[in-house]
Design an enzyme around this catalytic site. Sequence first.
Site, short mmCIF file in Angstrom:
data_model
loop_
_atom_site.label_atom_id
_atom_site.label_comp_id
_atom_site.label_asym_id
_atom_site.label_seq_id
_atom_site.Cartn_x
_atom_site.Cartn_y
_atom_site.Cartn_z
N PRO A 1 -4.80 0.29 18.55
CA PRO A 1 -4.45 -0.17 17.20
C PRO A 1 -4.55 0.88 16.08
CG PRO A 1 -6.56 -1.10 17.89
CD PRO A 1 -5.99 -0.38 19.08
N HIS B 1 0.84 -1.20 0.00
CA HIS B 1 0.00 0.00 0.00
C HIS B 1 0.88 1.25 0.00
CE1 HIS B 1 -4.08 -1.73 1.43
NE2 HIS B 1 -3.44 -2.58 0.66
N TYR C 1 3.78 6.35 10.03
CA TYR C 1 2.97 5.20 9.63
C TYR C 1 3.81 4.13 8.92
CZ TYR C 1 -1.37 2.76 8.55
OH TYR C 1 -2.38 1.81 8.50
N TYR D 1 -9.43 5.41 6.90
CA TYR D 1 -9.64 5.77 8.31
C TYR D 1 -10.72 6.83 8.33
CZ TYR D 1 -5.32 3.42 9.87
OH TYR D 1 -4.35 2.48 10.17
N LYS E 1 0.61 -0.18 15.03
CA LYS E 1 2.00 -0.31 15.49
C LYS E 1 2.29 -1.54 16.35
CE LYS E 1 3.85 3.19 13.58
NZ LYS E 1 3.85 2.62 12.24
P1 RFL Z 1 1.13 -11.87 21.55
O1 RFL Z 1 0.79 -11.92 20.12
O2 RFL Z 1 0.05 -11.57 22.52
O3 RFL Z 1 1.82 -13.24 21.91
C1 RFL Z 1 2.04 -13.65 23.24
C2 RFL Z 1 2.01 -15.16 23.27
O4 RFL Z 1 2.33 -15.59 24.59
C3 RFL Z 1 1.44 -16.64 24.95
N1 RFL Z 1 1.39 -16.69 26.41
C4 RFL Z 1 2.01 -17.64 27.16
N2 RFL Z 1 2.75 -18.68 26.81
C5 RFL Z 1 3.24 -19.46 27.81
N3 RFL Z 1 2.99 -19.24 29.13
C6 RFL Z 1 2.26 -18.19 29.51
N4 RFL Z 1 2.04 -17.95 30.80
C7 RFL Z 1 1.72 -17.33 28.51
N5 RFL Z 1 0.95 -16.21 28.53
C8 RFL Z 1 0.77 -15.84 27.26
C9 RFL Z 1 0.15 -16.27 24.29
O5 RFL Z 1 -0.73 -17.38 24.11
C10 RFL Z 1 0.63 -15.70 22.96
O6 RFL Z 1 0.71 -16.69 21.97
O7 RFL Z 1 2.30 -10.78 21.83
P2 RFL Z 1 3.54 -10.29 20.92
O8 RFL Z 1 4.28 -11.44 20.34
O9 RFL Z 1 4.22 -9.30 21.74
O10 RFL Z 1 2.87 -9.58 19.67
C11 RFL Z 1 2.18 -8.37 19.80
C12 RFL Z 1 0.98 -8.33 18.85
O11 RFL Z 1 0.25 -9.55 18.92
C13 RFL Z 1 0.05 -7.17 19.22
O12 RFL Z 1 0.81 -5.98 19.44
C14 RFL Z 1 -1.00 -6.81 18.18
O13 RFL Z 1 -1.67 -7.89 17.65
C15 RFL Z 1 -2.00 -5.85 18.86
N6 RFL Z 1 -3.29 -5.88 18.23
C16 RFL Z 1 -3.45 -5.21 17.09
N7 RFL Z 1 -2.45 -4.43 16.65
C17 RFL Z 1 -2.60 -3.74 15.52
O14 RFL Z 1 -1.66 -3.05 15.12
N8 RFL Z 1 -3.77 -3.85 14.79
C18 RFL Z 1 -4.81 -4.64 15.19
O15 RFL Z 1 -5.82 -4.73 14.52
C19 RFL Z 1 -4.69 -5.33 16.38
N9 RFL Z 1 -5.68 -6.12 16.82
C20 RFL Z 1 -4.36 -6.65 18.76
C21 RFL Z 1 -5.55 -6.77 18.00
C22 RFL Z 1 -4.27 -7.28 19.99
C23 RFL Z 1 -5.34 -8.01 20.53
N10 RFL Z 1 -5.23 -8.53 21.86
C24 RFL Z 1 -3.95 -8.81 22.45
C25 RFL Z 1 -6.28 -8.42 22.79
C26 RFL Z 1 -6.60 -7.55 18.49
C27 RFL Z 1 -6.50 -8.19 19.74
C28 RFL Z 1 -7.67 -9.03 20.19
C1 PHB Z 2 -6.00 -4.31 10.27
O1 PHB Z 2 -5.99 -4.52 9.03
O2 PHB Z 2 -6.33 -5.17 11.08
C2 PHB Z 2 -5.61 -2.96 10.77
C3 PHB Z 2 -5.14 -2.02 9.90
C4 PHB Z 2 -4.80 -0.75 10.39
C5 PHB Z 2 -4.93 -0.47 11.72
C6 PHB Z 2 -5.40 -1.44 12.60
C7 PHB Z 2 -5.75 -2.69 12.13
O3 PHB Z 2 -4.61 0.76 12.19
#
Ligand code: RFL
Ligand code: PHB
Length: 395
Positions: A295, A74, A387, A203, A299
């Site tokens: 989100p 993108h 971004y 957005y 980032k």
């Molecule tokens: P993760 O991906 O949460 O991975 C952590 C892993 O640790 C495991 N775990 C354990 N394992 C062993 N023993 C324990 N006691 C444990 N406790 C936990 C978990 O099962 C998991 O597999 O962290 P990591 O690697 O730091 O990665 C970060 C990203 O995942 C996170 O920043 C983003 O996904 C945040 N986030 C989003 N970010 C965006 O930029 N755009 C989004 O749309 C977006 N959607 C989200 C999200 C985070 C969410 N969470 C955490 C509620 C949607 C959700 C639902």
């Molecule tokens: C997504 O595609 O899940 C997404 C994209 C941009 C954002 C957050 C989530 O700022």
Amino acid sequence: MKARTQVGIIGAGPAGLMLCHLLRLRGIDCVVLEARSRRYVEERVRAGVLEHGVVETLREAGLADRLEREGLRHAGIAIRFNERSHRIDFTELTGKAVTVYGQQEVVKDLIAAALAAGTPIEFDVMDVAMHGIDGKSPTLRYRDAKDTVRELTCDYIAGCDGFHGISRPGFPAGVIRTFERDYPFAWLGILAQSPPPSHELIYVHHDRGFALFSMRTPQITRMYLQCAPDEDIANWPDERIWTELRRRLEGDDAPALEVGPILQKGITPMRSFVAEPMRHGRLFLAGDAAHIVPPTGAKGMNLAIADVRVLAKALDALYKQGDAAQLDRYSDTCLRRVWKAERFSWWMTSLLHRFHAQSPFDYRVQVADLDYLTGSRAASTALAENYVGLPFEET
Ligand code: RFL
Ligand code: PHB
């Protein structure tokens, strides 16, 4: 049963898996312990946008084959307010772009690479506990998928276990200082089998609340609607979702929104959080275990990858040259980037959401800010360079 490794990694999210991959490339041993099943972590729908530098990192690490084929490059995004879209052209303003490729695809690629190389990832482990993080040989005790109690002695432990993990609470009392902000809203996330309304992300600032139109493939749309923080998903039947999405996208230049089956929906809370420092003794925190961003700036996953880049390089300097200086600077190096991402994510969130107690004055200031942002090359460039991702500074 007892075993030994150089780096014990808790968590097989993007942070833990990428750290494992980067360490393996440098010949450093590690074991990953994950509480969930392989299937669960591979199917968890989360972030979708990869910064320019993160794509480069994945490419340099030999992880970009499928990303090159299936990732959607993108060159800009649209910011929509007062019922009109305004494009911010990243490539013109910064020479860079972002790539839309789901977090769970990155996770699948990392797991496949680890298993192909014979790197141990233990899924379905229980009761992981850390011992001796202040000493020279910290250990991880846990029960494996077959319920056998195991002990893993490590040189270092990487806490990559997300916001609700055990590693951050394992810091001794008084060592960590936390900084946080809650937002009075959440996102209702929707995955639908429907072509995205535009080939780039939109957005939307709207007086009914924020909306975001993203995608996963040319046939699968990922969308978000601002909703109440305690929203009950049962109040959002598919028909209401489509009606609300359409209302927030209204206007003369509104792209068509094609109704399709909703494959998944869920509520994502919005929070800013930072824990300082990100290291104590032989325990290092990375990713969501140390910091959370709302989100809006896309980032979260990018920061997780940025942290483990620093950690892998620092461990390499230690093991290869006996140089601990980078490891000693780990927390400071990461936190400089973390706080810039915190600022950007907070700013994007504040700019685009409808606040409950917002006065008509506040609302007009928000619209003026959007008007300035989209009308000024300087302001658009500031958004674009954040971004697509600030350069990595890792000294
Ligand atoms: P993760 O991906 O949460 O991975 C952590 C892993 O640790 C495991 N775990 C354990 N394992 C062993 N023993 C324990 N006691 C444990 N406790 C936990 C978990 O099962 C998991 O597999 O962290 P990591 O690697 O730091 O990665 C970060 C990203 O995942 C996170 O920043 C983003 O996904 C945040 N986030 C989003 N970010 C965006 O930029 N755009 C989004 O749309 C977006 N959607 C989200 C999200 C985070 C969410 N969470 C955490 C509620 C949607 C959700 C639902
Ligand atoms: C997504 O595609 O899940 C997404 C994209 C941009 C954002 C957050 C989530 O700022």
